[in-house]
Design a protein around this motif. Structure first.
Motif, short mmCIF file in Angstrom:
data_model
loop_
_atom_site.label_atom_id
_atom_site.label_comp_id
_atom_site.label_asym_id
_atom_site.label_seq_id
_atom_site.Cartn_x
_atom_site.Cartn_y
_atom_site.Cartn_z
N MET A 36 0.85 -1.18 0.00
CA MET A 36 0.00 0.00 0.00
C MET A 36 0.89 1.23 0.00
O MET A 36 1.72 1.39 0.88
CB MET A 36 -0.90 0.01 1.24
CG MET A 36 -1.85 1.18 1.24
SD MET A 36 -3.08 1.04 2.53
CE MET A 36 -2.08 1.37 3.95
N LEU A 38 0.67 5.06 0.28
CA LEU A 38 -0.14 6.25 0.55
C LEU A 38 0.45 7.49 -0.11
O LEU A 38 -0.12 8.56 -0.04
CB LEU A 38 -0.23 6.49 2.05
CG LEU A 38 -1.25 5.71 2.85
CD1 LEU A 38 -1.07 5.99 4.33
CD2 LEU A 38 -2.65 6.08 2.43
N ILE A 91 2.33 2.62 6.14
CA ILE A 91 1.58 3.87 6.31
C ILE A 91 2.56 5.01 6.59
O ILE A 91 2.49 6.07 5.97
CB ILE A 91 0.57 3.73 7.47
CG1 ILE A 91 -0.53 2.73 7.08
CG2 ILE A 91 -0.02 5.08 7.83
CD1 ILE A 91 -1.41 2.33 8.23
N LEU A 95 3.30 8.15 4.06
CA LEU A 95 3.05 9.54 4.45
C LEU A 95 4.33 10.36 4.36
O LEU A 95 4.31 11.53 3.95
CB LEU A 95 2.46 9.61 5.86
CG LEU A 95 1.04 9.09 6.00
CD1 LEU A 95 0.59 9.12 7.45
CD2 LEU A 95 0.08 9.89 5.14
N LEU A 97 6.57 9.87 2.26
CA LEU A 97 6.75 10.09 0.82
C LEU A 97 5.88 11.25 0.33
O LEU A 97 6.31 12.02 -0.55
CB LEU A 97 6.41 8.81 0.06
CG LEU A 97 6.91 8.72 -1.37
CD1 LEU A 97 8.43 8.75 -1.39
CD2 LEU A 97 6.41 7.45 -2.04
N PHE A 233 -6.12 7.59 -4.66
CA PHE A 233 -5.97 6.52 -3.67
C PHE A 233 -7.34 5.96 -3.28
O PHE A 233 -7.52 4.74 -3.19
CB PHE A 233 -5.23 7.05 -2.44
CG PHE A 233 -4.95 6.00 -1.42
CD1 PHE A 233 -3.83 5.19 -1.54
CD2 PHE A 233 -5.81 5.78 -0.36
CE1 PHE A 233 -3.57 4.20 -0.61
CE2 PHE A 233 -5.56 4.79 0.57
CZ PHE A 233 -4.44 4.00 0.45
N VAL B 297 4.07 10.41 11.64
CA VAL B 297 5.50 10.16 11.48
C VAL B 297 6.22 10.43 12.80
O VAL B 297 7.12 9.68 13.19
CB VAL B 297 6.08 11.02 10.34
CG1 VAL B 297 7.51 10.64 10.08
CG2 VAL B 297 5.27 10.83 9.07
N LEU B 345 12.05 9.68 5.99
CA LEU B 345 12.29 8.42 5.27
C LEU B 345 13.55 7.74 5.82
O LEU B 345 13.57 6.53 6.02
CB LEU B 345 12.44 8.69 3.77
CG LEU B 345 11.16 9.09 3.03
CD1 LEU B 345 11.48 9.57 1.62
CD2 LEU B 345 10.17 7.94 2.98
#
Lengths: 315, 379
Positions: A36, A38, A91, A95, A97, A233, B297, B345
């Motif tokens: 997945m 997102l 997830i 996010l 990204l 999405f 995050v 990331l």
């Protein structure tokens, strides 16, 4: 008079539905492999801004789409590495990204000597079919009035439907998405499949973003996607992971974007804020209806291993 | 998995408990790597990375004004971070903190205006206003929680979708209608009506308001709740194995409902605090900045520790606070967003080193002493 307003707004629903369809179809491929992502909104912006830059440098839309799609795929590669190799929470990675892609687009768009905000694409696309066919009643504007990218997206829908549900390779992908351990046992590489399909998803988003900026708006602005990536999405769920349904759903969502304008011409006033929220309401309703009916849930639910990292050692 | 390297081989093994060295080294090295990637990008864009970084640190933390600004920005981030922590602890993926925060802001400003009109201000009014925010956030989360608990509807998608519905509601109230929330005197350029002065949260110095301490208290309460109450224990068990929880007699459906609603309440409280402490009205331009997504995050980087959320949120907020300062220097402020994404990331990826140990061993075939264990920090 009213007929033609309706017809024109349907035709423009197809236009605005096309980036949604390209990105949504890509995400659908990704999700069929059990990943997945997102990050669609981020990949759309990040890939699209480079594709748009290409269109300001060279008149070929095909080149712009290829570059935008390529950059989108590179963004997706980051997600694939994190999600497939490092097995982090998808997830969180998705996010992150979104934030990265948005920041990248903003940075590329506003830095450099030639700010992309003031740049314009070198060319715009013409309808494929001649005047005669475009003037046919009904089917003229709806079917024959579009540029080649729209027809490409139809072709991609057919190809995706055939590939996923009628070929061995498609079966392998779905096996990876449904039950990676079993797929692994019969010799399908789960990792490679997931990498490839995650990148296909990124390419779709990058192409969708490029088409949006280089053709539909013919300009770049910060946050130009305005949530289209999130709609794409949602599209995957709303379409029940089926490509043909995605085609219809993309145009329904596209029509909702334009509906406020159309209704205004027709004398009714529904605030655009309400209409913009409708695709998301529809998706929630569809999701709840499907999950409430076991027969539908079996047929139109998410791949079983969606967002679940796979490792041979841990089951 | 192993990789031959001359007489040695590098093997990867899963580990349950990382050593203290790795626990410290992994995030540090990830941040360093992320900053390095960022530096290359800044440099490639023709700017000075050193200048950009020192300026970011200065605008984030240097001096009272910078520091209080950062803390003000950190406040909603702490609360959305806590919202993610409590849900993710039970493997309930609430990614709707954004929408829950917005609905919290809508309810708080709505009640705040109503109370202000009737002259009920001060501590009582403020408490009621913030409670309305938390309550609205919880109820908004319940829209996803009920189908999740009783129909097993995927909460990832439903909570995500509800964000955009909430955004639509807020925009409608300010931009497309003459609602209770909108300032009637401003017809052409719509803005939200401002609260009565008596409804504003107490300010200390600069823009620093009492909301920060409410958020810190919330973190403490959640820490205690997860650690020392029956409810927290059940959250932990249910997250680990819903089936075990079910067989031991726990009501898993109610647990899902309560956890998602508590999660929504944290986010909604964040919305209320933003209205009462910073904005003073319902301002759609200021309330759609991605605090909800960033909170997820933040929670992940804090490894779902309620207290860990605090420093991470402050660090992330310092970045945001540095934005305008960079723009003045001629560095596009969007670099901050990009850098944030890259760092996220990298740190998320660096978590791998906490779950896996790299061991450099002599190859099994060769003679010599037993395995040499070298635990390596991430590259």
């Amino acid at each position: 008079m009213n007929d033609s307003v309706l017809l024109l707004s349907l035709a423009s629903a197809i236009v605005i539905g096309t980036p949604i369809l390209l990105a949504g179809l890509g995400e659908m491929m990704t999700e069929h492999s059990g990943v997945m992502n997102l990050g669609v909104e981020g990949m759309m912006l990040g890939g699209g801004v480079v594709g748009f830059w290409m269109s300001t440098q060279h008149p070929s839309m095909a080149l712009a789409l290829a570059v935008g799609g390529g950059v989108g795929a590179l963004f997706a590669l980051i997600h694939a590495y994190l999600a497939v190799t490092l097995r982090v929470n998808q997830i969180v990675s998705g996010l992150a990204l979104v934030i990265t892609g948005t920041g990248f687009a903003g940075f590329v768009g506003s830095s450099n000597d030639s700010a992309l905000i003031y740049a314009r694409p070198q060319s715009s696309l013409e309808p494929v079919f001649g005047e005669g066919m475009q003037e046919l009643p009904l089917v003229g504007p709806l079917v024959f009035g579009h540029d080649w990218v729209v027809y490409l997206s139809w072709l991609l829908v057919a190809a995706a439907a055939f590939w996923l549900f009628r070929t061995r390779a498609g079966l392998a992908v779905r096996a990876v998405g449904e039950d990676p351990a079993t797929a692994d046992t019969v010799g399908i590489s789960v990792g490679v499949t997931r990498y490839v399909y995650t990148m296909i998803g990124g390419a779709g988003a990058g192409m969708g973003g490029t088409y949006l900026m280089a053709e539909i708006f013919a300009t770049y602005q910060h946050g130009i996607t305005a949530g289209l990536g999130w709609i794409a999405f949602a599209l995957v769920t709303f379409a029940g992971w089926r490509p043909w349904r995605a085609l219809v759903a993309a145009y329904v969502f596209g029509a909702l974007r334009n509906l406020g304008f159309t209704l205004q011409i027709l004398g009714a006033s529904v605030p655009s804020d309400v209409l913009n929220a409708l695709p998301f309401v529809l998706t929630i309703v569809a999701l709840i209806i499907i999950s409430a009916r076991p027969a539908a849930a079996r047929k139109y639910s998410a791949p079983s291993a969606l967002a679940v990292p796979y490792s041979r050692e841990i089951r | 998995m192993s990789l031959p390297l001359g007489a040695f081989e590098l093997t990867v093994e899963r580990q349950q408990i990382p050593s203290r060295l790795v626990r410290m080294a992994a995030p540090t090295a990830s941040v360093a790597f992320g900053l390095l990637v960022g530096a290359v990008i800044i440099w490639a864009a023709g700017q000075d990375p050193i200048l950009a970084y020192t300026e970011m640190a200065r605008k984030g933390f240097g001096g009272r004004l910078a520091l209080t600004g950062t803390l003000v920005l950190a406040t909603p981030l702490i609360l959305t971070g806590l919202a993610a922590v409590v849900a993710f602890r039970m493997k309930i993926w609430n990614i709707g903190a954004e929408g829950q925060l917005i609905l919290g802001a809508v309810a708080s400003s709505g009640l705040g205006l109503w109370l202000g009109d009737r002259g009920i201000g001060g501590p009582v009014g403020i408490v009621l206003m913030l409670a309305a925010g938390a309550g609205a956030g919880a109820l908004w989360a319940a829209l996803a929680a009920l189908p999740r608990a009783y129909l097993n509807t995927d909460e990832v998608i439903s909570t995500l979708m509800l964000n955009f519905v909430a955004l639509g509601i807020m925009n409608y109230l300010i931009f497309s209608s003459f609602s209770h929330w909108r300032d009637p005197s401003r017809a052409t350029f719509p803005v939200g009506r401002f609260l009565d002065d008596s409804m504003f949260l107490h300010r200390f110095t600069g823009r620093l308001h009492i909301g920060l301490f409410i958020a810190l208290a919330a973190a403490g309460v959640l820490w205690w709740g997860l650690r020392s109450t029956r409810w927290g224990f059940e959250v932990w068990v249910t997250g680990d194995s819903p089936r075990a929880a079910l067989y031991s007699g726990m009501r898993v459906d109610r647990k899902i409902l309560s956890v998602l609603m508590v999660s929504g309440a944290f986010a909604g409280l964040g919305g209320g605090i933003e209205v009462g402490g910073v904005l003073g009205n319902l301002d759609p331009r200021a309330l759609s900045l991605g605090v909800g997504f960033a909170g997820i995050v933040v929670a992940a980087l804090a490894r779902l520790s309620p207290l860990g959320v605090i420093p991470v949120a402050i660090l992330v907020a310092s970045f945001t606070n540095a934005r305008p300062g960079l723009q003045v220097l001629g560095i596009p402020s969007e670099i901050v967003t990009l850098l944030e994404g890259i760092l996220f990331l990298c740190i998320v990826g660096g978590e791998w080193f906490l779950r896996n140990a790299l061991r450099l061993q002599r190859r099994a075939a060769g003679p010599g002493p037993g395995p040499v264990e070298v635990e390596t920090a991430p590259s």
